[in-house]
Write a protein that holds these residues in place. Structure first.
Motif, mmCIF file in Angstrom:
data_model
loop_
_atom_site.group_PDB
_atom_site.id
_atom_site.type_symbol
_atom_site.label_atom_id
_atom_site.label_comp_id
_atom_site.label_asym_id
_atom_site.label_seq_id
_atom_site.Cartn_x
_atom_site.Cartn_y
_atom_site.Cartn_z
ATOM 1 N N ASN A 66 48.729 51.869 43.154
ATOM 2 C CA ASN A 66 49.090 50.638 42.450
ATOM 3 C C ASN A 66 50.598 50.485 42.619
ATOM 4 O OD1 ASN A 66 48.478 48.312 41.007
ATOM 5 N ND2 ASN A 66 49.069 49.218 39.062
ATOM 6 N N LYS A 357 43.162 40.188 38.853
ATOM 7 C CA LYS A 357 42.105 41.068 38.340
ATOM 8 C C LYS A 357 41.001 41.266 39.379
ATOM 9 C CE LYS A 357 39.408 41.915 34.139
ATOM 10 N NZ LYS A 357 38.206 42.426 34.826
ATOM 11 N N TYR A 360 42.340 43.972 41.707
ATOM 12 C CA TYR A 360 42.417 45.247 40.991
ATOM 13 C C TYR A 360 41.023 45.840 40.752
ATOM 14 C CZ TYR A 360 47.453 45.165 39.884
ATOM 15 O OH TYR A 360 48.823 45.209 39.950
ATOM 16 N N ASP A 361 40.085 45.007 40.332
ATOM 17 C CA ASP A 361 38.737 45.513 40.058
ATOM 18 C C ASP A 361 38.066 46.027 41.326
ATOM 19 O OD1 ASP A 361 38.962 44.991 37.385
ATOM 20 O OD2 ASP A 361 37.740 43.166 37.398
ATOM 21 N N TYR A 364 39.553 49.299 42.284
ATOM 22 C CA TYR A 364 39.062 50.327 41.374
ATOM 23 C C TYR A 364 37.635 50.742 41.718
ATOM 24 C CZ TYR A 364 37.644 52.614 37.029
ATOM 25 O OH TYR A 364 37.175 53.513 36.101
ATOM 26 N N GLN A 410 45.663 49.048 35.370
ATOM 27 C CA GLN A 410 45.268 49.473 36.710
ATOM 28 C C GLN A 410 45.903 50.813 37.078
ATOM 29 O OE1 GLN A 410 43.001 48.408 38.558
ATOM 30 N NE2 GLN A 410 43.438 48.681 40.739
ATOM 31 N N ARG A 413 44.002 53.599 35.013
ATOM 32 C CA ARG A 413 42.631 53.971 35.377
ATOM 33 C C ARG A 413 42.565 54.645 36.748
ATOM 34 N NH1 ARG A 413 39.098 48.388 36.052
ATOM 35 N NH2 ARG A 413 40.448 47.274 37.526
#
Length: 436
Positions: A66, A357, A360-361, A364, A410, A413
């Protein structure tokens, strides 16, 4: 006797302190002393589609990114009076749990603040600014992606190299595509690479080629050709320059700097591009990223400007497909990590985090599966006092609470998922990620 011994031991110390004060008062910021201690860091490598860090015991820890862009760091580090802004940016990035920053290691032309003012001739003061950026990044355990030339005219770019060749009397086309093909221009660029990689940092005493705070070398920011027929020239240039860097430096990763557009030969991906224009720029995500000495693929994402007339739903749909296809191609076709090195949206500044988002999602979810979606770097962060570098996608992150919160989440996690090695539990992990 003990008091006399203490007096005699104190005299040399007082003498050294006095000399230091006199030197400082007379020479000020002209003095430079090597840093004798820096935080321990290891080099980043790759293992198939993942970034990894090797520790002293030979064990690998997976590393998902990140991070952010601040292209202005070197320019603001030239003068001691503005270096605090660079320190503040790197400190703030670290406080958000971010681990990688992408920035310019180029500034070409005859301006007073250019790093390279003629082919192979450098402004030592500006080079010392880049020294400071690298040393300060190491201090905050931030790794840097250093971009080596611009496709655009800003800070010189390809056009400046072509101009230098013309001024030297070389018979070279005025098209900037000659940057990728003319032997004289390629020699200029190789000489630049050699100077950067071999540079001995005036602050740390360490050569750039030996500095683990350098995450990767980026060949060129957003390579495009003026004619799609020049695509083979670009691919040959990438092959040659990536091999040349590896011949000088085997410790660092190399990437191209692509925006991620699919070319006309990748017809099955043409519908993923933001428009028909994207296939006509001479770059191709798969062909260019597949080159042997390119260690990871880079992708940019600018839905606001690439499909500017679209509504939010259309932009979100485009972005979702854009990310999915590139991660899939990294995993199944290229077998290399994919890093989204510029993620830009004007929505970052309005506290609407919908587009950020999405990326980022997906990063992830890729990380959970240990797949090729290796991270994302937001474009771009500023601090107070550097507003002149702003564009429609720039922001001072901590002034935008919803965006700031999403960035922090972010970071946390990803860190929690991979706590081994340098995803360091000692870096105030509880304070950062658990609010305690």
């Amino acid at each position: 006797m003990e008091d006399l011994w203490r007096e005699r031991k104190a005299y040399p110390l007082l003498g050294l302190m006095s000399i230091g004060v006199i030197l400082y008062l007379n020479f000020g910021d002209k003095l430079s002393f090597p840093i004798l201690w820096q935080p321990k860091m290891s080099f980043v490598g790759t293992n198939s589609t993942r970034f990894v860090i090797n520790d002293d015991n030979g064990e690998q820890s997976i590393f998902y990114v990140n991070g952010w862009n601040s292209y202005w760091l070197m320019e603001e580090s030239v003068w001691s009076t503005s270096r605090y802004k660079v320190s503040e940016m790197l400190k703030r990035g670290s406080q958000m749990g971010m681990t990688v920053c992408r920035t310019w290691a180029f500034s070409d032309g005859d301006r007073h603040d250019s790093l390279q003012f003629a082919p192979g001739f450098f402004n030592e003061k500006v080079f010392q600014g880049l020294d400071f950026v690298i040393a300060e990044a190491r201090k905050h355990k931030i790794r840097l992606i250093l971009s080596l030339v611009n496709n655009l005219d800003a800070f010189g770019g390809k056009a400046q190299y072509v101009k230098w060749a013309q001024e030297a009397g070389v018979n070279v086309s005025s098209s900037t595509d000659s940057f990728f093909s003319h032997p004289t221009i390629k020699r200029y660029y190789k000489d630049y690479i050699k100077a950067i990689v071999a540079r001995k940092n005036s602050i740390t005493g360490r050569r750039y080629s030996e500095e683990p705070a350098v995450f990767a070398w980026e060949l060129i920011n957003e390579p495009r050709c003026t004619s799609s027929s020049s695509a083979p020239l670009l691919q040959t240039w990438i092959t040659e320059m990536a091999s040349f860097i590896k011949s000088l430096d085997q410790k660092h990763l190399v990437t191209v700097g692509l925006e991620g557009f699919y070319g006309p030969k990748t017809t099955e991906r043409s519908g993923v591009n933001p428009g028909e224009w994207a296939a006509l720029l001479g770059s191709d995500f798969i062909q260019d990223s597949a080159i042997e000495n390119i260690d990871f693929a880079s992708v940019h994402a600018y839905p606001d400007s690439w499909i500017s007339g679209a509504d939010l739903e259309e932009k979100a749909h485009f972005l979702s497909r854009w990310v999915d296809y590139h991660i899939h191609d990294g995993e199944s076709v290229l077998k290399k990590p994919v890093l989204f090195t510029e993620v830009g949206s004007s929505m970052h500044r309005t506290n609407d985090t919908a587009l950020l988002k999405i990326i980022y999602d997906k990063v992830y979810e890729s990380a959970k599966k240990k797949e090729a979606g290796a991270g994302a770097l937001i474009w771009q962060f500023l601090v107070e006092g550097v507003e002149s570098y702003s564009d429609q996608f720039s922001l001072v992150a901590w002034d935008h609470p919803a965006t700031y919160k999403l960035i922090l989440e972010q970071s946390c996690r990803l860190r929690i998922m991979f706590e081994k090695g340098e995803a360091d539990k000692k870096v105030n992990h509880a304070d950062l990620c658990f609010g305690s």
